[in-house]
Write a protein that holds these residues in place. Structure first.
Motif, PDB file in Angstrom:
ATOM      1  N   ASN A 194      41.759  35.720  45.502  1.00 51.24           N
ATOM      2  CA  ASN A 194      40.873  35.734  44.347  1.00 51.24           C
ATOM      3  C   ASN A 194      39.679  34.810  44.541  1.00 51.24           C
ATOM      4  O   ASN A 194      38.553  35.131  44.130  1.00 51.24           O
ATOM      5  CB  ASN A 194      41.644  35.343  43.090  1.00 51.24           C
ATOM      6  CG  ASN A 194      40.805  35.438  41.831  1.00 51.24           C
ATOM      7  OD1 ASN A 194      40.283  34.437  41.348  1.00 51.24           O
ATOM      8  ND2 ASN A 194      40.650  36.642  41.312  1.00 51.24           N
ATOM      9  N   HIS A 251      35.150  35.357  44.509  1.00 50.73           N
ATOM     10  CA  HIS A 251      34.177  34.538  43.787  1.00 50.73           C
ATOM     11  C   HIS A 251      33.273  33.746  44.749  1.00 50.73           C
ATOM     12  O   HIS A 251      32.719  32.714  44.386  1.00 50.73           O
ATOM     13  CB  HIS A 251      34.899  33.577  42.844  1.00 50.73           C
ATOM     14  CG  HIS A 251      35.612  34.261  41.715  1.00 50.73           C
ATOM     15  ND1 HIS A 251      34.953  34.866  40.675  1.00 50.73           N
ATOM     16  CD2 HIS A 251      36.939  34.478  41.487  1.00 50.73           C
ATOM     17  CE1 HIS A 251      35.837  35.397  39.840  1.00 50.73           C
ATOM     18  NE2 HIS A 251      37.053  35.178  40.314  1.00 50.73           N
ATOM     19  N   LYS A 257      34.298  32.493  35.613  1.00 49.41           N
ATOM     20  CA  LYS A 257      35.144  33.676  35.842  1.00 49.41           C
ATOM     21  C   LYS A 257      36.401  33.293  36.612  1.00 49.41           C
ATOM     22  O   LYS A 257      37.485  33.825  36.359  1.00 49.41           O
ATOM     23  CB  LYS A 257      34.354  34.733  36.614  1.00 49.41           C
ATOM     24  CG  LYS A 257      33.202  35.347  35.831  1.00 49.41           C
ATOM     25  CD  LYS A 257      32.443  36.345  36.694  1.00 49.41           C
ATOM     26  CE  LYS A 257      31.250  36.927  35.948  1.00 49.41           C
ATOM     27  NZ  LYS A 257      30.443  37.828  36.808  1.00 49.41           N
ATOM     28  N   SER A 280      39.101  31.909  34.288  1.00 48.27           N
ATOM     29  CA  SER A 280      39.804  32.967  33.550  1.00 48.27           C
ATOM     30  C   SER A 280      40.765  33.711  34.466  1.00 48.27           C
ATOM     31  O   SER A 280      41.910  33.989  34.097  1.00 48.27           O
ATOM     32  CB  SER A 280      38.796  33.950  32.943  1.00 48.27           C
ATOM     33  OG  SER A 280      37.928  33.293  32.059  1.00 48.27           O
ATOM     34  N   ASP A 281      40.309  34.027  35.667  1.00 46.39           N
ATOM     35  CA  ASP A 281      41.150  34.753  36.620  1.00 46.39           C
ATOM     36  C   ASP A 281      42.390  33.949  36.994  1.00 46.39           C
ATOM     37  O   ASP A 281      43.493  34.494  37.110  1.00 46.39           O
ATOM     38  CB  ASP A 281      40.360  35.085  37.887  1.00 46.39           C
ATOM     39  CG  ASP A 281      39.409  36.253  37.686  1.00 46.39           C
ATOM     40  OD1 ASP A 281      39.367  36.791  36.571  1.00 46.39           O
ATOM     41  OD2 ASP A 281      38.709  36.622  38.648  1.00 46.39           O
ATOM     42  N   SER A 318      44.958  33.989  34.223  1.00 46.61           N
ATOM     43  CA  SER A 318      45.570  35.309  34.125  1.00 46.61           C
ATOM     44  C   SER A 318      46.500  35.588  35.306  1.00 46.61           C
ATOM     45  O   SER A 318      47.611  36.086  35.140  1.00 46.61           O
ATOM     46  CB  SER A 318      44.470  36.374  34.052  1.00 46.61           C
ATOM     47  OG  SER A 318      45.012  37.663  34.085  1.00 46.61           O
ATOM     48  N   LEU A 319      46.037  35.229  36.500  1.00 44.34           N
ATOM     49  CA  LEU A 319      46.777  35.521  37.730  1.00 44.34           C
ATOM     50  C   LEU A 319      48.089  34.753  37.807  1.00 44.34           C
ATOM     51  O   LEU A 319      49.088  35.249  38.323  1.00 44.34           O
ATOM     52  CB  LEU A 319      45.892  35.170  38.933  1.00 44.34           C
ATOM     53  CG  LEU A 319      46.358  35.559  40.329  1.00 44.34           C
ATOM     54  CD1 LEU A 319      46.389  37.080  40.475  1.00 44.34           C
ATOM     55  CD2 LEU A 319      45.429  34.947  41.379  1.00 44.34           C
TER      56      LEU A 319
END
Length: 709
Positions: A634, A638, A665, A668-669, A672-673
């Motif tokens: 991830n 980015h 971003k 947030s990722d 969530s991840l």
């Protein structure tokens, strides 16, 4: 409540991952102590701890609370805390004034990531720590697994004091291997029946009893000698050994509890008053000049502010711990940090949102007072002529930034005052008014933290606000030299304007040689407030431009550097050579040469292979090992660069650099991840060139905006 001396006050902070049951346990503790007649619940929104509207709405503890009760001639100050790392400031502040901690572990989940994060703080403060395995009445409870994880995460000095006989939906029996007794609880919980340990559990109980003795003896030479002599320690000796080892942060005893069913809560309360240390027994608090403060009622009075809170219809509350002496209504104390003399008009013992007036509080106690004029979190107040300042709480740095603006005209001042109040109550929030970005920025600790900030602005302060992604503090520079002749001429009735400037600009870097082919008459090196340099050379010969106009030329260049030609961002690392020009005896003036300097610089800049730079931040991600692969993948989406991976306690730590433009971003990722099981820290590192296509788009976007304006 009756007055208590220093030996009969215990301060206990409850910590643990969200959902571990801290607030519910406090309800059962208060019920067993007789402070309340009915236990509240989070679902019913009637607990003593979670009393704010937003906590009712979210059904989670979001702020630390002070809740005092009485238990067998002891006053126990319980400090409830949130379970989210977003609210680390609330957790750390409460830990700072506690003398013992109670870490709740969820028997169905084991040691969760929030538990690991909080344990780092307990290690930092060397706080005595009890562990309690909760939710033992859940069908998925696994006490043994939770204990194994606790030992793996916190060390082998995690030792079992109690274990459940029948965990699961029919849970009602606990065996205590400290006093070797079995507790059998009624269906409604509360006071248990003490019975003999069943024969079926005798072997396990004896084994755990022996392990407890050996752990206690292994941390105390005197007890070790007695153990070798007798092969046993009695209950009083074991309690004494636990007491000393807790103070030294060496042994972490595990208890059993079902907070919801009120089983095991009274035993923990008894252990707190019998074994856990009071403030006067703990290592002495230190001042910033490394002096020790004696926690004694006989010393001069001093208090430490660890929390402030503004309550509707009440006012500004300051929560404090009495470090030494006694604080009384009517006392006048000096704030060592501000110099302000504060009069103590009211003193309170606090039980959630209930406040009871008292006349005095002694060393080691925790309480609150109202309406201090100029006193804030981390301030030390003391008697006149007794100047001390305690080492302040080191709050963590924010890792999330958002821009905020009001949606209604005329509320700018109201928004500013509201933000100031938020910072006053929560020092982990930083507010920055950025002239560069033309935005008001809020720096905080995550999306949940941000949602609480927004809720307060909209509900407590009645403001309509909008959160936006912050603009990026780009920098502009050049990669080659360019030169131009720019003539500024204006004639429209009355006095005219005339100025001509011949200018060359070049990239500047550390160690660059002096320009050749010019007669250098003057040089100015300017360290720019936003980083980098401007080096200005006056190379005019023959008086083509009078010396008095050079400050105006430089001013024009600086104005354009503050709003760069590409995107309006700051310009850095440029040297400027003014080598020729013309002036008029009547029409030349400061304004004309300022304009000519600005326009010559702008024209040159576009011809000097301009480059847009973006800020990169050093990134440090703490995550469980099994998630590292997904996180690194991830990060690459980015535009982050992974630099290394290492172990830190029970986390895998991934380090690298990430563009600031991607950090929001990524935050947030990551949440969530990993379902909140990872956290990260960021701090500014350096600037790097923006990718070509990205620069092209940003420049076009700036042109479009400029044309609209």
């Amino acid at each position: 409540m009756a007055n208590f001396d220093i030996q009969h006050i215990k301060n206990v902070v409850l910590v643990g991952h969200t959902g571990s049951g801290k607030t519910t346990l406090i309800e059962s503790m208060l019920f067993d102590a007789g402070s309340i007649t009915r236990r509240g619940s989070i679902i019913d929104k009637n607990t003593v701890g979670d009393y704010t509207e937003i906590e009712h709405e979210k059904q989670k503890t979001l702020f630390s609370k002070l809740i005092n009760t009485k238990w067998k001639d002891y006053k126990i100050n319980l400090l409830d805390t949130p379970g989210f790392d977003d609210f680390a400031g609330e957790i750390i502040g409460a830990m700072r004034v506690a003398d013992c901690g109670l870490m709740l572990l969820n028997a169905t989940m084991g040691v969760e990531v929030g538990t690991d994060i909080i344990w780092e703080y307990t290690d930092q403060y060397k706080l005595p720590m009890l562990l309690a395995v909760n939710h033992l009445d859940n069908e998925k409870a696994d006490f043994d697994k939770t204990v194994r994880q606790a030992k793996a995460h916190f060390g082998n000095n995690v030792v079992v004091v109690q274990y459940p006989v029948n965990q699961g939906e029919k849970f009602d029996t606990i065996i205590d291997v400290l006093n070797m007794v079995c507790y059998k609880y009624p269906a409604e919980g509360g006071k248990p029946e003490k019975i003999a340990i069943p024969d079926s559990e005798r072997e396990r109980a004896n084994t755990l009893h022996q392990e407890l003795i050996e752990t206690i003896a292994g941390n105390d030479e005197t007890l070790m000698e007695r153990f070798f002599e007798k092969g046993e320690l009695n209950e009083d000796e074991m309690k004494l050994g636990l007491h000393h080892s807790l103070i030294k942060h060496e042994i972490f005893p595990i208890f059993c509890v079902s907070a919801k069913s009120n089983m095991g809560c009274g035993r923990i309360m008894s252990f707190i008053d019998n074994v856990c240390p009071s403030a006067y027994e703990m290592p002495k608090q230190k001042t910033i000049d490394d002096k020790e403060i004696q926690c004694s009622e006989k010393e001069r009075t001093s208090i430490f502010i660890y929390k402030t809170l503004s309550e509707p219809h009440v006012g500004d509350l300051s929560f404090f711990k009495v470090l030494s002496g006694k604080i009384k209504v009517g006392d006048e104390l000096t704030n060592e940090n501000t110099g302000q003399v504060e009069r103590i008009n009211q003193l309170f013992e606090v039980e959630g949102n209930k406040k009871t007036s008292v006349n005095e509080l002694v060393a080691g106690d925790i309480g609150a007072t109202l309406k201090l004029k100029d006193t804030h979190i981390n301030n030390t107040l003391h008697e006149k002529g007794f100047p001390i300042e305690i080492i302040p709480i080191d709050f963590p740095h924010p890792n999330l930034t958002i821009a905020v603006e009001g949606t209604k005209k005329g509320e700018e001042e109201k928004l500013s005052m509201a933000l100031h109040q938020l910072v006053e109550e929560d020092p982990t929030i930083k507010v920055e008014v950025s002239p560069e970005l033309k935005q008001t920025l809020i720096h905080c600790h995550g999306e949940l933290h941000l949602s609480v900030i927004k809720w307060k602005l909209e509900n407590a302060f009645k403001l309509s606000v909008e959160f936006k992604t912050p603009r990026i503090p780009y920098r502009e520079t050049i990669r080659k030299s360019a030169e131009t002749i720019y003539r500024h001429k204006k004639q429209s009735g009355g006095a005219g304007q005339f100025a001509e400037v011949s200018m060359k600009i070049e990239p500047w870097y550390e160690g660059i040689e002096e320009p050749t082919g010019y007669s250098i008459r003057g040089k100015e090196e300017i360290d720019l407030p936003w980083g980098g340099k401007l080096v200005y050379y006056n190379c005019i010969v023959g008086g083509a431009i009078d010396a008095r106009f050079h400050p105006s030329i430089l001013k024009g260049i600086m104005d354009k550097m503050q709003q760069g030609p590409l995107t309006g961002s700051y310009v850095r690392d440029v040297r400027v050579i003014v080598f020729d020009g013309k002036m008029h005896s009547v029409d030349s003036n400061d304004m004309a040469f300022k304009t000519a300097g600005m326009m010559a610089f702008k024209e040159n800049f576009h011809n000097a292979d301009p480059l847009l730079l973006e800020p990169f931040h050093h990134l440090k991600v703490h995550a469980p090992e099994e998630l590292t692969g997904s996180i690194m993948s991830n990060m690459q989406t980015h535009r982050a660069v992974v630099e290394g991976m290492d172990s830190e306690g029970h986390f895998t730590v991934i380090t690298g650099h990430i563009p600031y433009a991607e950090s929001h971003k990524f935050s947030s990722d990551l949440r969530s991840l990993t379902q909140g099981r990872a956290r990260f820290e960021m701090e500014f590192s350096h600037y790097e060139p923006v990718p070509f296509e990205m620069q092209k788009n940003l420049v076009e976007h700036f042109k479009d905006e400029d044309e609209v304006e």
